[in-house]
Design an enzyme around this catalytic site. Structure first.
Site, mmCIF file in Angstrom:
data_model
loop_
_atom_site.group_PDB
_atom_site.id
_atom_site.type_symbol
_atom_site.label_atom_id
_atom_site.label_comp_id
_atom_site.label_asym_id
_atom_site.label_seq_id
_atom_site.Cartn_x
_atom_site.Cartn_y
_atom_site.Cartn_z
ATOM 1 N N GLU A 254 0.817 -1.210 0.000
ATOM 2 C CA GLU A 254 0.000 0.000 0.000
ATOM 3 C C GLU A 254 0.852 1.261 0.000
ATOM 4 O O GLU A 254 0.360 2.351 0.282
ATOM 5 C CB GLU A 254 -0.959 -0.003 1.201
ATOM 6 C CG GLU A 254 -1.931 -1.171 1.144
ATOM 7 C CD GLU A 254 -3.048 -1.084 2.172
ATOM 8 O OE1 GLU A 254 -3.072 -0.124 2.967
ATOM 9 O OE2 GLU A 254 -3.895 -1.987 2.174
ATOM 10 N N LYS B 155 -15.771 -1.552 3.330
ATOM 11 C CA LYS B 155 -15.116 -1.920 2.069
ATOM 12 C C LYS B 155 -16.222 -2.485 1.178
ATOM 13 O O LYS B 155 -16.777 -3.550 1.481
ATOM 14 C CB LYS B 155 -14.066 -3.002 2.315
ATOM 15 C CG LYS B 155 -12.813 -2.537 3.076
ATOM 16 C CD LYS B 155 -11.990 -3.752 3.495
ATOM 17 C CE LYS B 155 -10.573 -3.386 3.908
ATOM 18 N NZ LYS B 155 -9.875 -4.544 4.547
ATOM 19 N N LYS C 285 -9.635 5.485 4.690
ATOM 20 C CA LYS C 285 -8.374 4.742 4.796
ATOM 21 C C LYS C 285 -8.015 4.221 3.405
ATOM 22 O O LYS C 285 -8.791 3.465 2.814
ATOM 23 C CB LYS C 285 -8.573 3.580 5.773
ATOM 24 C CG LYS C 285 -7.329 2.736 6.023
ATOM 25 C CD LYS C 285 -7.672 1.502 6.858
ATOM 26 C CE LYS C 285 -6.427 0.675 7.144
ATOM 27 N NZ LYS C 285 -6.722 -0.732 7.400
HETATM 28 P P1 PGA Z 1 -6.616 -6.094 2.534
HETATM 29 O O1 PGA Z 1 -6.253 -5.346 3.878
HETATM 30 O O2 PGA Z 1 -7.188 -5.127 1.565
HETATM 31 O O3 PGA Z 1 -5.326 -6.699 2.091
HETATM 32 O O4 PGA Z 1 -7.592 -7.173 2.915
HETATM 33 C C1 PGA Z 1 -6.625 -4.047 4.196
HETATM 34 C C2 PGA Z 1 -7.021 -3.964 5.647
HETATM 35 O O5 PGA Z 1 -6.840 -4.931 6.415
HETATM 36 O O6 PGA Z 1 -7.555 -2.937 6.074
HETATM 37 ZN ZN ZN Z 2 -7.864 -4.179 8.242
#
Ligand code: PGA
Ligand code: ZN
Length: 427
Positions: free
Chosen positions: A204, A336, A387
């Site tokens: 990231e 998400k 985030k």
């Molecule tokens: P991931 O992790 O997108 O690799 O699942 C992001 C997070 O845990 O916030």
């Molecule tokens: Zn997370």
């Protein structure tokens, strides 16, 4: 009205194939979105449909594209683009499995978001405004959580803890957050380089550090904040994503870096110590997705002191949020869209969190693209926090930069800053 839907294969920030969807309306306007992909995934989230086999390490998405160009396109043709709920219901009618394994969550999320974009284009509004109007929310520019060190599944498990982040609740504009972050990000990089502990950047964009303990990351982060001329805990604070599911096994937690294994209460004890020793205002997944007692215990003990976010623990699921709220586990949710698989289900989760009096953080995945939908979602909902990852790599910067553009449209006073955090957590 939707005239056609087209899915194509594009490539994400890790070089893996992913699904892009174009939604074309009768009037010729187009909405487009790209599915992101996680690496530290919750076991209860919508799955990405991948072809398996050896080619592209099993990650090809031709089956998911078949979902888009076959059943999804057929069902969507002629539907009213403004009725997001009906669109998402139609997707659910095609795939009633628990984790969207029939169509693929990558197929449904790209479609659902592309419809949202097309609907915004249809009304002539920017996406954030469309979201605010559709869901009756007061838009505001979110406070970012920005990663400085990456670990866990995003950095070859070099350190066990996944995200060491900063927040700048004391900033008065999004611009100011970017400026302060840039100083801290490079200060941290300089410290690593001078100590011979820099190994590049993680998935990231945060530094991939060669620390000897997890706590060394916290100490170094504090140092970087100071080196950038800030007083830790003042304008700048720390946020962690423990992503504990990643190092949990059969009720035990194993910190590989320190060659240490502990039970849930010892982990809670360790993290509680960090909360006292460092200016931490937010902590995500402090225990594993399979440790509800631990999460309730952690929340009971530290919920007045910090924001406790469920990510893997809640997987953007409204029912899980309601159950956790009833059990006193967590006080905030990570949103998400691809964990849920549709926009409407994500909004339901957001609303469930609001009803519980919780905070909400709209979040990217570790596998991302140029798609900036989440900047608009966070703003349109007035969610308060966003985030995205770190301060490097264009799939990250695209989201931050989009917030700067939106801030120009919404006005400087639209940045929420520290108001998105409870007073007892910060300031
Ligand atoms: P991931 O992790 O997108 O690799 O699942 C992001 C997070 O845990 O916030
Ligand atoms: Zn997370």
């Amino acid at each position: 009205t939707i005239k056609s839907i087209y899915g194509r294969r594009v490539w994400d920030s890790r070089g893996n194939p992913t699904v892009e969807v174009d939604v074309t309306l009768d009037n010729g306007l187009v909405g487009r979105a790209i599915a992101p992909a996680g690496a530290s995934r919750g076991s209860r989230e919508a799955i990405d449909l991948r072809d398996g086999g050896v080619a592209l390490r099993g990650k090809n998405v031709m089956q998911a594209l078949d979902s888009v160009n076959g059943p999804i396109a057929a069902a969507m043709r002629g539907m009213e683009v403004q009725d997001q709920q009906a669109i998402d219901n139609a997707l659910l009618a095609l795939d009633s499995s628990s984790f969207k394994e029939v169509l693929g969550g990558n197929a449904t999320v790209a479609t659902s978001l592309a419809v949202l974009h097309a609907a915004a284009a249809d009304t002539g509004k920017p996406l954030w405004r469309h979201v605010a109007d559709l869901y009756n929310c007061t838009p505001s520019i979110p406070l970012p959580e920005i990663q400085i060190f990456g670990g866990g599944a995003h950095a070859g498990r070099r350190v066990d803890i996944q995200d060491f982040m900063i927040m700048v609740p004391g900033a008065s504009s999004f611009d100011e957050v970017m400026e302060v972050t840039s100083e801290i990000y490079f200060a941290a990089g300089d410290i690593l380089a001078s100590r011979g502990k820099a190994a590049g950047v993680a998935d990231e964009g945060g530094w991939w550090p060669m620390f000897d303990s997890n706590e060394e990351a916290l100490e170094t982060l504090v140092l970087a904040i100071e080196k950038a001329g800030e007083k830790p805990g003042d304008r700048v604070v720390i946020s962690l994503d423990i992503a504990a599911s990643e190092f949990a096994k059969k009720g035990r937690y194993r910190l590989a870096l320190e060659d240490r294994e502990m039970d849930s209460s010892a982990l809670i004890e360790m993290l509680g110590g960090w909360l006292n020793d460092y200016p931490i205002v937010s902590i995500e997944d402090p225990v594993s997705e399979d440790d509800p007692e631990g999460m309730a215990e952690f929340t009971r003990r530290f919920g007045d002191q910090v924001q406790i976010i469920g990510d893997d623990y809640l997987v953007t699921n409204a029912t899980l949020v309601e159950e956790a709220a009833a059990a006193g586990a967590c006080n905030a949710v990570l949103i998400k869209v691809n964990q849920a698989g549709t926009v409407s289900e994500s909004i339901d989760t957001y609303l469930a969190a609001q009803k519980a009096g919780w905070g909400a953080v709209v979040s990217a995945r570790s596998g991302e693209s140029e798609d900036t939908s989440i900047s608009h979602l966070a703003t349109g909902l007035g969610a308060g926090q966003l985030k995205v990852g770190s301060f490097q790599r264009s799939e990250r910067m695209a989201k931050w930069n989009e917030c700067l553009r939106i801030q120009e449209q919404l006005g400087a006073g639209s940045f929420v800053g520290g108001a998105s955090l409870r007073r007892t957590w910060w300031g």
